[in-house]
Enzyme design. Structure first.
Site, PDB file in Angstrom:
ATOM      1  N   ARG A 122     124.950  80.487 115.821  1.00 16.73           N
ATOM      2  CA  ARG A 122     125.852  81.579 115.318  1.00 16.73           C
ATOM      3  C   ARG A 122     127.216  81.615 116.084  1.00 16.73           C
ATOM      4  NH1 ARG A 122     122.478  83.347 118.952  1.00 16.73           N
ATOM      5  NH2 ARG A 122     123.244  84.716 120.903  1.00 16.73           N
ATOM      6  N   LYS A 135     131.462  79.205 128.598  1.00 16.80           N
ATOM      7  CA  LYS A 135     131.907  79.430 127.469  1.00 16.80           C
ATOM      8  C   LYS A 135     133.391  79.552 126.926  1.00 16.80           C
ATOM      9  CE  LYS A 135     127.805  81.717 125.508  1.00 16.80           C
ATOM     10  NZ  LYS A 135     127.254  83.288 124.766  1.00 16.80           N
ATOM     11  N   CYS A 227     138.891 107.150 120.123  1.00 15.21           N
ATOM     12  CA  CYS A 227     138.242 106.170 121.013  1.00 15.21           C
ATOM     13  C   CYS A 227     137.094 106.109 120.787  1.00 15.21           C
ATOM     14  CB  CYS A 227     138.656 106.441 122.343  1.00 15.21           C
ATOM     15  SG  CYS A 227     137.838 107.691 123.079  1.00 15.21           S
ATOM     16  N   CYS A 244     120.528  90.868 120.502  1.00 16.29           N
ATOM     17  CA  CYS A 244     119.991  89.775 119.773  1.00 16.29           C
ATOM     18  C   CYS A 244     119.171  88.904 119.966  1.00 16.29           C
ATOM     19  CB  CYS A 244     121.540  89.052 119.453  1.00 16.29           C
ATOM     20  SG  CYS A 244     122.837  89.868 118.514  1.00 16.29           S
ATOM     21  N   CYS A 317     137.254 115.304 124.456  1.00 11.87           N
ATOM     22  CA  CYS A 317     136.687 113.889 124.841  1.00 11.87           C
ATOM     23  C   CYS A 317     137.015 113.532 126.423  1.00 11.87           C
ATOM     24  CB  CYS A 317     137.438 112.824 123.921  1.00 11.87           C
ATOM     25  SG  CYS A 317     136.896 111.136 124.190  1.00 11.87           S
ATOM     26  N   CYS A 320     140.164 110.555 125.993  1.00 22.84           N
ATOM     27  CA  CYS A 320     141.439 110.589 125.174  1.00 22.84           C
ATOM     28  C   CYS A 320     142.174 111.857 124.974  1.00 22.84           C
ATOM     29  CB  CYS A 320     141.222 109.703 124.076  1.00 22.84           C
ATOM     30  SG  CYS A 320     140.199 110.319 122.678  1.00 22.84           S
ATOM     31  N   CYS A 425     104.273  90.198 126.539  1.00 22.26           N
ATOM     32  CA  CYS A 425     105.294  90.205 125.666  1.00 22.26           C
ATOM     33  C   CYS A 425     106.096  89.033 125.494  1.00 22.26           C
ATOM     34  CB  CYS A 425     106.053  91.572 125.586  1.00 22.26           C
ATOM     35  SG  CYS A 425     106.811  91.942 127.158  1.00 22.26           S
TER      36      CYS A 425
END
Length: 472
Positions: A122, A135, A227, A244, A317, A320, A425
């Site tokens: 990907r 990377k 935001c 992922c 908030c 912001c 697992c």
């Protein structure tokens, strides 16, 4: 024998160091070759006093400049703009490719990871020959091959409260291409503090979402676009966050979301909604607030795209609003703890040492009567599993004690009541949770039946027992 092993290990180390030196030399050669091409192209440019772009730039960007919404002014705005991409993975790769290809002036990349084989299906700017490269270096090498004109800046580190100000303040527009909630809240907060527009996206399995935040880029207390905290005041419970690596991802799905981030970035820059350069005529004239939309994508839907209209900034908030409690000092000092706010995603130290067994130890009891409970999803169980194991997915253990007891039909009647139960697992996290639930439900028969987990899961099994075990 020991002497031979030592010599072999020394040769392996020498080969590894030589290969790493060769990679670096290839990267340097790659950079010099494209610099030569770039310098050669510049020598045949048109009169810079007569034309605002070089001959090579007119040819390279001509197809997008003839689009009415871009034009020469839009191209000049792109050339003057400085864009920061945080995350050089599945979102960052396609976003960076199209933004660089469009002719942005400066492109910064933030990432502290190295390229791994599991990235390649990907993360399209990396390649097999770049495994173990940083990377940021891998991405920039590919981007220079695509377009040598922009200035590329590598930030080979993870974004953090301590470095976020010094990095983000250098850029006009920010793309959040990370994959965890803590980073998303941090990036949104620093963009509010430094008055930067943020394009945030995420993807998992076959779904994705995108949202443009703080547009126009205004300070806390002003009336403007929301935001990240306005849209998501509270983070999702830590035990519901799936990465992922655990949940899986279809490459083109995350690619779609990264491409959409690039689309939004180009639209914002070319329309003058961010003040990328006062030298470009008309910069920043189009700064009125427009409705904020969240774009949702589902690959398996008959209508893949849909949008949700969002409200402007939320009263009260934390980041912001006019009552904002956020400041650069509180952020950089560490008083805003993003990991604590979002919760710990890995359930460490749930079990005592005596409730866990090393993979190597478990391999020695395989011949004895016992139950091996594999709590991965069925799709992972079908990829690879140990003979004799029983698959009951982790999701089946999310109810209360009664549900766990009622669902214990997986215990074979043919085995003795005191037969041990080992839970396994993929990485050794879910197995701890299930082990605790089984014991709390009384399935250990008050200590007569041993219930424990395989520490480190199948990752440890591959490392300690069976190196042929598939790594996915």
């Amino acid at each position: 024998m020991e002497s031979a092993n030592a010599s072999a290990e020394g040769l392996r180390k020498q080969i590894s160091e030589t290969e790493e030196s060769l990679r670096k030399l290839k990267a340097q050669l790659h950079q010099f070759e494209f610099q030569e091409k770039s310098d050669s192209a510049k020598t045949v440019s048109l009169d810079e006093h007569k034309w605002p772009l070089s001959a090579e730039e007119y040819k390279r960007y001509g197809r997008q400049m003839i689009v009415p919404s871009v034009g020469i002014q839009g191209q000049l705005r792109l050339k003057a703009a400085k864009v920061l991409i945080i995350g050089a993975g599945g979102l960052g790769c396609p976003a960076a490719a199209y933004i660089a290809g469009a002719g942005v002036g400066t492109l910064g990349i933030v990432d502290g990871d190295v390229v791994e084989t599991s990235n390649l299906h990907r993360q399209i700017l990396h390649g097999t020959e770049k495994i173990r490269w940083k990377k940021v270096d891998s991405m920039i090498a590919s981007l220079k091959s695509l377009n040598p004109n922009p200035a590329y800046v590598a930030h080979a580190e993870h974004i953090s409260p301590q470095n976020s100000e010094s990095i983000v303040k250098q850029y006009d527009l920010v793309l959040d291409c990370t994959d965890n909630p803590a980073s998303r809240y941090l990036i949104s907060d620093i963009c509010i503090l430094l008055q930067k527009t943020l394009i945030s996206a995420s993807a998992l399995r076959t779904d994705g979402q995108l949202i443009v935040l703080n547009l126009p880029p205004l300070p806390a207390g002003a009336e403007g676009g929301p935001c990240y905290r306005c849209v998501f005041p509270k983070p999702p419970p830590a035990d519901t966050v799936v990465s992922c690596g655990d949940g899986g991802i279809i490459g083109p799905v995350v690619g779609v979301m990264g491409v959409m981030q690039a689309v939004e970035a180009i639209k914002i820059i070319t329309s003058g909604k961010i003040d990328s350069s006062a030298e470009v005529a008309g910069s920043g004239e189009n700064t009125k607030q427009e409705p904020t939309l969240m774009l949702l994508f589902s690959a398996n839907s008959s209508q893949p795209f849909r949008s949700v209209k969002l409200r402007s900034r939320r009263a009260g908030c934390f980041a912001c609003s006019k009552d904002s409690q956020l400041s650069l000092e509180s952020l950089t000092s560490g008083s805003v703890d993003y990991v604590l706010f979002c919760g710990f995603t890995s359930p460490t130290k749930i079990l005592q040492p005596e409730e866990r067994i090393e993979a190597s130890q478990y391999s020695k009891v395989r011949s004895k009567q016992h139950i091996l409970l594999d709590v991965r999803d069925k799709v992972q169980f079908d990829i690879c599993h140990l003979d004799g194991s029983i698959n009951v997915p982790f999701s089946n253990f999310q109810g209360g004690k009664e549900d766990v007891v009622d669902g214990s039909s997986w215990i074979p009647d043919s085995l003795p009541n005191d037969a041990s139960v080992y839970v396994v697992c993929r990485l050794g996290n879910d197995s701890q949770v299930v082990t605790r639930k089984l014991k709390e439900a009384g399935l250990d028969a008050r200590g007569k039946r041993y219930i424990g987990d395989v520490k480190g899961g199948f990752k440890a099994w591959k490392e300690q027992v069976d190196q042929s075990w598939p790594e996915y």
